[in-house]
Write a protein that holds these residues in place. Structure first.
Motif, PDB file in Angstrom:
ATOM      1  N   GLY A  10       0.824  -1.208   0.000  1.00  0.00           N
ATOM      2  CA  GLY A  10       0.000   0.000   0.000  1.00  0.00           C
ATOM      3  C   GLY A  10       0.856   1.256   0.000  1.00  0.00           C
ATOM      4  O   GLY A  10       0.560   2.229  -0.697  1.00  0.00           O
ATOM      5  N   ALA A  11       1.941   1.245   0.783  1.00  0.00           N
ATOM      6  CA  ALA A  11       2.851   2.387   0.837  1.00  0.00           C
ATOM      7  C   ALA A  11       3.506   2.606  -0.526  1.00  0.00           C
ATOM      8  O   ALA A  11       3.640   3.747  -0.983  1.00  0.00           O
ATOM      9  CB  ALA A  11       3.913   2.178   1.915  1.00  0.00           C
ATOM     10  N   GLU A  12       3.890   1.518  -1.189  1.00  0.00           N
ATOM     11  CA  GLU A  12       4.498   1.638  -2.522  1.00  0.00           C
ATOM     12  C   GLU A  12       3.498   2.230  -3.516  1.00  0.00           C
ATOM     13  O   GLU A  12       3.859   3.055  -4.353  1.00  0.00           O
ATOM     14  CB  GLU A  12       4.987   0.268  -3.001  1.00  0.00           C
ATOM     15  CG  GLU A  12       6.216  -0.218  -2.263  1.00  0.00           C
ATOM     16  CD  GLU A  12       6.542  -1.687  -2.503  1.00  0.00           C
ATOM     17  OE1 GLU A  12       5.849  -2.358  -3.302  1.00  0.00           O
ATOM     18  OE2 GLU A  12       7.497  -2.172  -1.868  1.00  0.00           O
ATOM     19  N   ARG A  13       2.228   1.808  -3.419  1.00  0.00           N
ATOM     20  CA  ARG A  13       1.202   2.338  -4.319  1.00  0.00           C
ATOM     21  C   ARG A  13       0.993   3.834  -4.083  1.00  0.00           C
ATOM     22  O   ARG A  13       0.900   4.617  -5.029  1.00  0.00           O
ATOM     23  CB  ARG A  13      -0.113   1.562  -4.119  1.00  0.00           C
ATOM     24  CG  ARG A  13      -1.086   1.746  -5.262  1.00  0.00           C
ATOM     25  CD  ARG A  13      -2.295   0.839  -5.175  1.00  0.00           C
ATOM     26  NE  ARG A  13      -3.184   1.247  -4.114  1.00  0.00           N
ATOM     27  CZ  ARG A  13      -3.498   0.518  -3.046  1.00  0.00           C
ATOM     28  NH1 ARG A  13      -3.009  -0.686  -2.898  1.00  0.00           N
ATOM     29  NH2 ARG A  13      -4.303   0.974  -2.125  1.00  0.00           N
ATOM     30  N   LEU A  14       0.967   4.256  -2.817  1.00  0.00           N
ATOM     31  CA  LEU A  14       0.792   5.679  -2.500  1.00  0.00           C
ATOM     32  C   LEU A  14       2.017   6.493  -2.919  1.00  0.00           C
ATOM     33  O   LEU A  14       1.886   7.613  -3.396  1.00  0.00           O
ATOM     34  CB  LEU A  14       0.489   5.876  -1.018  1.00  0.00           C
ATOM     35  CG  LEU A  14      -0.871   5.350  -0.540  1.00  0.00           C
ATOM     36  CD1 LEU A  14      -1.058   5.600   0.946  1.00  0.00           C
ATOM     37  CD2 LEU A  14      -2.012   5.951  -1.330  1.00  0.00           C
ATOM     38  N   ARG A  15       3.221   5.935  -2.753  1.00  0.00           N
ATOM     39  CA  ARG A  15       4.437   6.627  -3.211  1.00  0.00           C
ATOM     40  C   ARG A  15       4.408   6.820  -4.724  1.00  0.00           C
ATOM     41  O   ARG A  15       4.819   7.854  -5.235  1.00  0.00           O
ATOM     42  CB  ARG A  15       5.694   5.848  -2.813  1.00  0.00           C
ATOM     43  CG  ARG A  15       6.133   6.111  -1.411  1.00  0.00           C
ATOM     44  CD  ARG A  15       7.523   5.536  -1.118  1.00  0.00           C
ATOM     45  NE  ARG A  15       7.663   5.378   0.312  1.00  0.00           N
ATOM     46  CZ  ARG A  15       7.526   4.226   0.969  1.00  0.00           C
ATOM     47  NH1 ARG A  15       7.284   3.112   0.307  1.00  0.00           N
ATOM     48  NH2 ARG A  15       7.631   4.174   2.269  1.00  0.00           N
ATOM     49  N   GLY A  16       3.916   5.810  -5.445  1.00  0.00           N
ATOM     50  CA  GLY A  16       3.785   5.909  -6.902  1.00  0.00           C
ATOM     51  C   GLY A  16       2.821   7.020  -7.290  1.00  0.00           C
ATOM     52  O   GLY A  16       3.083   7.796  -8.217  1.00  0.00           O
ATOM     53  N   GLU A  17       1.695   7.116  -6.569  1.00  0.00           N
ATOM     54  CA  GLU A  17       0.734   8.191  -6.839  1.00  0.00           C
ATOM     55  C   GLU A  17       1.370   9.550  -6.553  1.00  0.00           C
ATOM     56  O   GLU A  17       1.214  10.494  -7.338  1.00  0.00           O
ATOM     57  CB  GLU A  17      -0.526   8.021  -5.974  1.00  0.00           C
ATOM     58  CG  GLU A  17      -1.548   9.110  -6.224  1.00  0.00           C
ATOM     59  CD  GLU A  17      -2.773   9.021  -5.317  1.00  0.00           C
ATOM     60  OE1 GLU A  17      -3.561   9.985  -5.336  1.00  0.00           O
ATOM     61  OE2 GLU A  17      -2.937   8.024  -4.590  1.00  0.00           O
ATOM     62  N   LEU A  18       2.118   9.652  -5.458  1.00  0.00           N
ATOM     63  CA  LEU A  18       2.787  10.903  -5.091  1.00  0.00           C
ATOM     64  C   LEU A  18       3.789  11.316  -6.172  1.00  0.00           C
ATOM     65  O   LEU A  18       3.810  12.480  -6.591  1.00  0.00           O
ATOM     66  CB  LEU A  18       3.481  10.745  -3.729  1.00  0.00           C
ATOM     67  CG  LEU A  18       4.221  11.954  -3.190  1.00  0.00           C
ATOM     68  CD1 LEU A  18       3.267  13.126  -2.985  1.00  0.00           C
ATOM     69  CD2 LEU A  18       4.916  11.600  -1.876  1.00  0.00           C
ATOM     70  N   GLU A  19       4.585  10.374  -6.647  1.00  0.00           N
ATOM     71  CA  GLU A  19       5.557  10.679  -7.702  1.00  0.00           C
ATOM     72  C   GLU A  19       4.868  11.143  -8.976  1.00  0.00           C
ATOM     73  O   GLU A  19       5.327  12.073  -9.647  1.00  0.00           O
ATOM     74  CB  GLU A  19       6.420   9.452  -7.995  1.00  0.00           C
ATOM     75  CG  GLU A  19       7.443   9.154  -6.921  1.00  0.00           C
ATOM     76  CD  GLU A  19       8.190   7.852  -7.159  1.00  0.00           C
ATOM     77  OE1 GLU A  19       8.230   7.375  -8.324  1.00  0.00           O
ATOM     78  OE2 GLU A  19       8.721   7.296  -6.178  1.00  0.00           O
ATOM     79  N   ARG A  20       3.747  10.485  -9.329  1.00  0.00           N
ATOM     80  CA  ARG A  20       2.999  10.868 -10.533  1.00  0.00           C
ATOM     81  C   ARG A  20       2.423  12.278 -10.377  1.00  0.00           C
ATOM     82  O   ARG A  20       2.513  13.092 -11.300  1.00  0.00           O
ATOM     83  CB  ARG A  20       1.869   9.867 -10.793  1.00  0.00           C
ATOM     84  CG  ARG A  20       1.089  10.131 -12.073  1.00  0.00           C
ATOM     85  CD  ARG A  20      -0.062   9.157 -12.265  1.00  0.00           C
ATOM     86  NE  ARG A  20      -1.005   9.125 -11.160  1.00  0.00           N
ATOM     87  CZ  ARG A  20      -1.941  10.062 -10.931  1.00  0.00           C
ATOM     88  NH1 ARG A  20      -2.038  11.099 -11.728  1.00  0.00           N
ATOM     89  NH2 ARG A  20      -2.767   9.949  -9.918  1.00  0.00           N
ATOM     90  N   LEU A  21       1.879  12.579  -9.206  1.00  0.00           N
ATOM     91  CA  LEU A  21       1.315  13.917  -8.981  1.00  0.00           C
ATOM     92  C   LEU A  21       2.387  14.993  -9.064  1.00  0.00           C
ATOM     93  O   LEU A  21       2.194  16.031  -9.688  1.00  0.00           O
ATOM     94  CB  LEU A  21       0.606  13.983  -7.621  1.00  0.00           C
ATOM     95  CG  LEU A  21      -0.711  13.226  -7.514  1.00  0.00           C
ATOM     96  CD1 LEU A  21      -1.213  13.225  -6.072  1.00  0.00           C
ATOM     97  CD2 LEU A  21      -1.761  13.801  -8.446  1.00  0.00           C
TER      98      LEU A  21
END
Length: 159
Positions: A10-21
Motif C-alpha cells: 500500500g505504501a508503494e502504491r501511494l508513493r507511486g501516486e505521489l511521484e505521478r502527482l
C-alpha cells in the motif's frame, strides 16, 4: 502519537501516486495555468479557474500523501508470523453460510482501503469482527442490511 498501520504494498502504491502527482500532474497544471493567463482577463476565464481548482486539489492530495507516508508504520506482512490467525495484513477467504457465496478480503490500513480491490480498512467494523479469529472459525456479523453468518475458509499473508 499513534502511527497508522500500512502494508508495504500500500505504501508503494501511494508513493507511486505521489511521484505521478509531483512529476506529471503538477507541471501539467502549472503549464495550463500559464496558458490560461496568456488568454487575458482572468475574471471571466473558465479555463483559468478550472486549472486553479485542479491545482488546489492536486496540492492538497500531495500534502496528504506526504503526511501519511511520513507518519505511517509500514508493516511487511511477509514477516508476520500469525499462522492461520487473522491480524493486520491478512487475506481472508470467507463463505457466506446462508448464500454459499465465497469472497476474499485483505485487511489493510485506512488510507489504502479500496473495496473495489477487496482491500478493507483495519478500523472497519467487518475487519474488527475478523481480527483474532482463525481459519475454520464461523462468526456472525450484524450488517446494516441484516445479520450474516460467515465461515473463514483460509487465511494467508500475501506479499
Amino acid at each position: 502519537m499513534n502511527r497508522p498501520p500500512m502494508t508495504k504494498k500500500g505504501a508503494e502504491r501511494l508513493r507511486g501516486e505521489l511521484e505521478r502527482l509531483k512529476g506529471e500532474e503538477r507541471p501539467r497544471i502549472i503549464a495550463a495555468i500559464a496558458e490560461a493567463r496568456a488568454h487575458g482577463d482572468l475574471k471571466e476565464n473558465a479555463e483559468y479557474h478550472a486549472a486553479r481548482e485542479l491545482q488546489g486539489f492536486i496540492e492538497g492530495r500531495i500534502n496528504e500523501l506526504e503526511a501519511v507516508l511520513s507518519t505511517a508504520e509500514i508493516i511487511d506482512i511477509a514477516r508476520l508470523n500469525a499462522g492461520k490467525r487473522i491480524v493486520f495484513g491478512a487475506t481472508v477467504e470467507l463463505a457466506d453460510e446462508d448464500s454459499g457465496e465465497e469472497v476474499s478480503y485483505q485487511i489493510v490500513g485506512d488510507l489504502e482501503a479500496d473495496i473495489k480491490q477487496r482491500l478493507i480498512s483495519v478500523s472497519s467494523p467487518f475487519a474488527r469482527a475478523l481480527i483474532g479469529k482463525s481459519e475454520g472459525d464461523s462468526f456472525e456479523f450484524v450488517a446494516p442490511n441484516g445479520t450474516r453468518n460467515y465461515e473463514i475458509l483460509a487465511v494467508r499473508y500475501d506479499t
